[in-house]
Design an enzyme around this catalytic site. Sequence first.
Site, short mmCIF file in Angstrom:
data_model
loop_
_atom_site.label_atom_id
_atom_site.label_comp_id
_atom_site.label_asym_id
_atom_site.label_seq_id
_atom_site.Cartn_x
_atom_site.Cartn_y
_atom_site.Cartn_z
N SER A 177 1.01 -1.26 0.33
CA SER A 177 -0.07 -0.03 -0.04
C SER A 177 1.12 1.67 -0.14
O SER A 177 2.03 2.05 -1.29
CB SER A 177 -0.94 0.16 1.10
OG SER A 177 -2.29 0.73 0.58
N ASP A 412 -9.21 -4.73 -6.68
CA ASP A 412 -8.63 -3.57 -5.49
C ASP A 412 -8.22 -2.24 -6.20
O ASP A 412 -8.55 -1.57 -7.20
CB ASP A 412 -6.61 -3.53 -5.12
CG ASP A 412 -7.02 -2.39 -4.07
OD1 ASP A 412 -7.05 -2.00 -2.84
OD2 ASP A 412 -5.48 -2.63 -4.07
N HIS A 439 -6.25 -5.67 -2.09
CA HIS A 439 -5.04 -5.04 -1.03
C HIS A 439 -4.20 -6.33 -0.66
O HIS A 439 -4.50 -6.89 0.11
CB HIS A 439 -5.66 -4.17 -0.76
CG HIS A 439 -5.29 -2.64 -0.08
ND1 HIS A 439 -4.55 -1.59 -2.00
CD2 HIS A 439 -4.79 -2.01 0.60
CE1 HIS A 439 -4.12 -0.96 -1.20
NE2 HIS A 439 -3.36 -0.74 0.28
#
Length: 473
Positions: A177, A412, A439
């Site tokens: 991320s 995602d 994700h």
Amino acid sequence: THKKMGLTVLFFLSCLGMVQGMYYSPHGAIALEMKEKMALDYTPSWFIQKLDHFHTNDTRVFKQKYFVIDQYFNGDGPVFLYLGGEAPLYGPPGYGTFIETMAQQHKALILALEHRYYGDSIPVDKLTTENLKYLNTRQALLDVAAFRIAYSDKIKVDKQRSGKPDVDNKWITMGGSYAGALAAWFRLKFPHLTKGAIASSGVVNVINDYQIFDVQVGISAGNECASILHTIAQELDKRLDESPASNAQIKSLFGAPGLVDGDFAYMLSDSAAMAVQYGYAEQLCDPLIQAKRSGANLMNAFADYTKNFFFPTLERGGYLEYDCKFLQDGTPDPDRSGRQWWYQKCTELGWMQNAPPTNYMRSTKVSEEYHKYACRTIFQAPLWPDTDAVQRYYGGQDIPATNVMFVNGNQDPWQHASITSTTNNTRPARLIKCAHCSHCVDLKPPAWDDHPDLKSARADISKNVAWMLSNDL
């Protein structure tokens, strides 16, 4: 099963964030068990880090937390430096995560470094707006550089003491991320300190008006669920505007009295979006579709999901965590990170998840006007990010770095802030396509029943890590 759910929570802990409400680690008994287990299994170490890397006369320092997994390390192998992101780092990526799997293959040392201002690495007594000025990506990358240099020296000293030959260990940065972007940016800015980077859902494309996030939530939820979410968003706007009584009634239905309209709308946006982002779309969509088909009240069904699944599972702390005035409180708490992450969004990174003009999954009250209100209210200052400047500094999706691999899941909503297709061989990208490819999906512990495309992507990652370690680009 309980064990499998626990590993899922561990993955969740390792790839937190990018949604407004992810202020806490996941809530509930299993998540708390995992946090406690990591505290028992992994002992933190501390690195004395400079507060301000840009002024040599500023001698202030703080303790930055890190973890070590050295059971696979043979002294000559590589070092996998796992970067923490916008959340507490409770432990390293162990318990069978894919990073640990690769460490076994390469006889690597795993180091995990907590991000400044998060968890136990908060350098100030109070998170005032003034005290947050040292929280930005450039300071964070220099943290990584200082840690990498110092730990490399430590490895050399340890070898000398034990009489082992001095081999120059090769380093690779890894993260998920926002931390995936940091891993990539570290390779870009410090190529002499790392051989490469694995950026899982690495969001290097810094966009202020990030409407496509909501668009992807609708695509990933599927047509029937997306249609329902759009209907709910329209009904929400109507009931908030209809009358004071209607406004109060809808907030009471969701157990969130007292929130201003924008904060309330953002809370419900997160309630839906986070389920899609982390691979729980069925838990969101199945009851909504069932309610639609049976003629039941859709808003009631969404409220039931929000109160019974979203808050206990995906969000912790309750509706006040969405109150911008509540977030004015600068009291440090190792488990809270909302104020810090908002600061990074409001001063540098943007990613404001505004509602698109049509077919929106979220209330139209989640707009640029709302985000400016949030930045101004939380920090009592007219903060707003210059994302164009950040793009110029790091390159966005044209990041001119070699030996960086980007990995994303096709479900995602953050894939559009990352890189999903290979444009040159020294910066490969892989978009994993499967029903629950969300994700940071590649960071999960590998399982025998993983989707074939996920297994194939992990094989690609392993191949690229081996290539990075054996080439001098």
